[in-house]
Design a protein around this motif. Structure first.
Motif, mmCIF file in Angstrom:
data_model
loop_
_atom_site.group_PDB
_atom_site.id
_atom_site.type_symbol
_atom_site.label_atom_id
_atom_site.label_comp_id
_atom_site.label_asym_id
_atom_site.label_seq_id
_atom_site.Cartn_x
_atom_site.Cartn_y
_atom_site.Cartn_z
ATOM 1 N N ASP A 187 0.852 -1.188 0.000
ATOM 2 C CA ASP A 187 0.000 0.000 0.000
ATOM 3 C C ASP A 187 0.891 1.242 0.000
ATOM 4 O O ASP A 187 1.849 1.327 0.774
ATOM 5 N N LEU A 188 0.558 2.201 -0.852
ATOM 6 C CA LEU A 188 1.289 3.461 -0.937
ATOM 7 C C LEU A 188 0.305 4.597 -0.706
ATOM 8 O O LEU A 188 -0.641 4.770 -1.483
ATOM 9 N N ILE A 189 0.512 5.349 0.357
ATOM 10 C CA ILE A 189 -0.343 6.491 0.661
ATOM 11 C C ILE A 189 0.553 7.694 0.934
ATOM 12 O O ILE A 189 1.395 7.648 1.829
ATOM 13 N N TYR A 190 0.352 8.752 0.170
ATOM 14 C CA TYR A 190 1.142 9.966 0.356
ATOM 15 C C TYR A 190 0.216 11.140 0.654
ATOM 16 O O TYR A 190 -0.741 11.387 -0.082
ATOM 17 N N GLY A 191 0.525 11.832 1.752
ATOM 18 C CA GLY A 191 -0.276 12.974 2.149
ATOM 19 C C GLY A 191 -1.715 12.576 2.408
ATOM 20 O O GLY A 191 -1.999 11.592 3.104
ATOM 21 N N GLU A 192 -2.642 13.320 1.840
ATOM 22 C CA GLU A 192 -4.065 13.044 1.986
ATOM 23 C C GLU A 192 -4.600 12.180 0.847
ATOM 24 O O GLU A 192 -5.807 12.073 0.644
ATOM 25 N N GLY A 193 -3.696 11.560 0.091
ATOM 26 C CA GLY A 193 -4.128 10.740 -1.027
ATOM 27 C C GLY A 193 -4.587 11.559 -2.216
ATOM 28 O O GLY A 193 -5.433 11.118 -2.994
ATOM 29 N N PHE A 194 -4.011 12.749 -2.394
ATOM 30 C CA PHE A 194 -4.430 13.649 -3.459
ATOM 31 C C PHE A 194 -4.084 13.095 -4.838
ATOM 32 O O PHE A 194 -4.832 13.276 -5.805
#
Length: 528
Positions: A187-194
Motif C-alpha cells: 500500500d502506498l499512501i502519500y499525504g491526503e491521497g491527493f
C-alpha cells in the motif's frame, strides 16, 4: 602607669583578635557563598539548555513522524515464534450498503440504478521479522457481495477473487546507510491521497495496493522516496503496460516548528491505446478489454505543505495545502470524435481523432484548515477548505483536464464517486472501469466534528461541487450540493463501526430534470 595582671589582659587580647577575625571569616564565607551561587546558576543554565535540546529533539521527531505518509494500520496480531518474530492477524469487514439514482440522476423508472447489497471482506496476514531491520509481510483477502443490484449497466453481484493484496519484503538501514528498500505488492499512501493512494480502483475498496519498489533515503531533513510501480501488465512486451515512476520528499525544518514540506515529481506512462467498439453510448460495463482512456504520458510536479501550531491554550490550528502542474501528451487514436454534450461536433479544435497527439496543460490543488478546541466539552473541530481540478477547454488545442493519477477513491464522497466516469467519459457517454476520476471540479467544503465521548465521534460535512468547464449533459457549471453525516463508534479495542449517510442534489451541470441521489452505509470492523 597602671599595669594589669596578665590574667586580666588575656580577655582583652582575645576580644581584639576575635573582633578582627569575625569580619575576616564573614568575608571569606560570603565569597564562598557567591561562588556557590554562581556554580548553581551555571548548572541551572546547563540543565535548561539540556531540557530545551531534548524538547526540540522530541518536537523534531514528532514533526518528522507527522510528515511520513500515513500507512494503513496493521493489527497487532498474535505472536507465533518468539516475541516479535512471526505474527498472524487480520480483520473482518461487514458493510450493508444502499444507494439510489447515482448513475444518471433520473428516478422516472425508465432505468433502474438502485442497489442494496451486503459486502463481506475478511483479510488475514503474516508478519515476519527475522531481524530488527528486516520484515516480510503477506496479507490475503477476498470479498463477497450479496443482495439486489438493479444497476442498468448489467454488472452482476458476485464474489471477487481471493488474492494477496500485500506481499512485500523490506530491508531497513541497509548496512547502516540509512537507506530502506521495500519490494513487492504494498500500500502506498502519500499525504491526503491527493494523487497516490489507490492502485486498484477497479475493485472498489477490496484492495488499494501497488506492485512496486520503494527506496527510502533517510537524511537530516527527513526522507526521500524513489518509486517504481507496474500498474498494468497486459502482455510480455512493454508497449501496452502502464507504469508509475516518481520521487517524493518528506522534509521538516528545525527553524520552523510544526512545518512540513513534501515536494515530489511523478510520471504516469499509459502506453496502451484506447480500445473502444460501438458507437458512443452503446458500450456496456465492464467489457474487457474495453478501455476508453487514450494513451497518455503525464508528468506531475507538485508540493504538499502542512503546518500545525497551538494558537491558544488547548486550541490547535492545522493547515494543509497541496498543488501541482501537469504536462505531457495525450493520444486519442482509436477514440471516437469527442463531441462534448451540448457542443457542436465541429467545435473549434475538437475533432481529436484528426489531432491524435495533444499536449496536456493541467493544474490541481487544495487548501484547508482545521481548528480544534481540545479543552472544550466534546472537543469540537471545524474544517474549511477548497479543492480545484482543472477541466478541459474545448476551444483550445491543448488538453487541460486534470489527471488524478492514482487518487480514484471516495476522498470527497462515497455517493458522488459512483457518478464519475473516467476523465474521458464523454468519449462513450457511458461508465467504464476507471470509476472515480476527479477532474474538472471546484469543491468548497466545510465540516464540523465533535466527540461526545472518547468512543463516539460525530461529523457533519457539506460540499458544493462546481465545474470549471460546462461540458455536462445540462450545459451548466453547478454540479450540485452534497451533505454527509458520519457517526463512528469504538465498541472495544478490536471492534469498531460507523454509519454514513449522504444526499446529493444535482445542479444545472446535469440538467433541470435531474433528481436527487442517496447513499447509506453501515460498517462493522473487527480486528484480531
Amino acid at each position: 602607669m597602671i599595669r594589669r595582671p596578665l590574667i586580666q589582659t588575656i580577655p582583652f587580647a582575645l576580644c581584639f583578635v576575635l573582633l578582627g577575625f569575625v569580619p575576616l571569616q564573614a568575608a571569606e564565607n560570603t565569597g564562598d557563598l557567591e561562588q556557590r551561587v554562581k556554580q548553581l546558576e551555571q548548572q541551572l543554565t546547563e540543565l535548561k539548555t539540556l531540557l530545551q535540546a531534548e524538547k526540540e529533539e522530541e518536537e523534531k521527531e514528532k514533526a518528522a513522524e507527522a510528515a511520513k505518509p500515513a500507512e494503513p494500520e496493521k493489527p497487532a496480531g498474535m505472536t507465533l515464534l518468539g516475541k516479535g518474530t512471526l505474527q498472524v492477524g487480520g480483520d473482518i469487514r461487514f458493510r450493508p450498503e444502499y444507494f439510489d439514482n447515482v448513475w444518471d440522476y433520473n428516478d422516472d423508472g425508465a432505468t433502474e440504478d438502485s442497489r442494496e447489497v451486503i459486502r463481506f471482506r475478511p483479510r488475514v496476514f503474516l508478519d515476519w521479522k527475522p531481524a530488527d531491520n528486516m520484515e516480510a509481510y503477506i496479507r490475503m483477502t477476498k470479498e463477497w457481495v450479496y443482495g439486489q443490484d438493479n444497476e442498468h449497466f448489467g454488472y452482476d453481484v458476485e464474489g471477487k477473487d481471493a488474492m494477496f493484496d500485500n506481499a512485500w519484503g523490506e530491508w531497513k538501514d541497509i548496512y547502516g546507510s540509512g537507506v530502506n528498500l521495500r519490494i513487492g505488492r504494498q500500500d502506498l499512501i502519500y499525504g491526503e491521497g491527493f494523487v497516490v493512494l489507490d492502485g486498484t480502483p477497479q475493485d472498489g475498496s477490496q484492495t488499494i495496493s501497488f506492485d512496486a519498489a520503494k527506496l527510502t533515503v533517510n537524511h537530516d531533513l527527513g526522507a526521500t522516496d524513489l518509486l517504481f510501480a507496474k500498474m498494468v501488465e497486459l502482455n510480455s512486451q512493454l508497449a501496452d503496460d502502464e507504469d508509475l515512476y516518481g520521487i517524493y520528499n518528506k522534509l521538516t525544518f528545525d527553524q520552523v516548528e510544526g512545518l512540513g514540506l513534501e515536494p515530489y515529481f511523478l510520471s504516469r506512462s499509459k502506453r496502451a491505446r484506447a480500445n473502444i467498439t460501438g458507437a458512443p453510448g452503446t458500450v456496456s460495463y465492464p467489457f474487457s478489454p474495453y478501455d476508453p482512456s487514450p494513451r497518455e504520458q503525464t508528468y506531475l510536479v507538485g508540493m504538499r505543505a502542512t503546518y500545525k501550531t497551538d494558537i491558544a491554550t488547548d486550541v490547535t490550528l492545522a493547515l494543509a495545502a497541496e498543488g501541482g502542474k501537469e504536462f505531457g501528451q495525450v493520444e486519442f487514436t482509436g477514440s471516437p470524435v469527442l463531441d462534448y454534450a451540448n457542443l457542436a461536433a465541429t467545435s473549434s479544435g475538437y475533432s481529436r481523432n484528426a489531432a491524435n497527439d495533444v499536449d496536456r496543460d493541467a493544474w490541481g490543488g487544495y487548501i484547508n484548515g482545521t481548528l480544534t478546541f481540545n479543552a472544550v466539552p466534546w472537543k469540537p473541530s471545524f474544517k474549511a477548505g477548497v479543492t480545484y481540478f482543472s477541466g478541459d477547454d474545448p476551444s483550445t488545442e491543448d488538453y487541460e483536464g486534470w489527471d488524478d493519477f492514482y487518487a480514484q477513491w471516495p476522498k470527497y464522497s462515497e455517493l458522488y464517486v459512483y457518478t464519475l466516469y473516467d476523465g474521458f467519459k464523454f468519449a462513450t457517454r457511458g461508465n467504464d472501469p476507471e470509476v472515480g476520476m476527479w477532474s474538472n471540479m471546484i469543491i468548497p467544503e466545510a465540516m464540523i466534528t465533535v466527540k461526545p465521548t472518547d468512543r463516539l465521534t460525530q461529523s457533519l460535512r457539506y460540499l458544493y461541487y462546481l465545474a470549471e468547464e460546462s461540458i455536462g449533459p445540462g450545459g451548466g457549471d453547478e454540479r450540485g450540493h452534497n451533505l454527509q453525516w458520519l457517526t463512528q463508534y469504538v465498541f472495544t479495542d478490536n471492534l469498531s463501526g460507523h454509519f454514513l449517510g449522504e444526499w446529493f442534489a444535482p445542479g444545472d451541470f446535469y440538467g433541470p430534470d435531474a433528481d436527487d441521489a442517496f447513499y447509506a452505509r453501515i460498517e462493522l470492523m473487527y480486528k484480531f
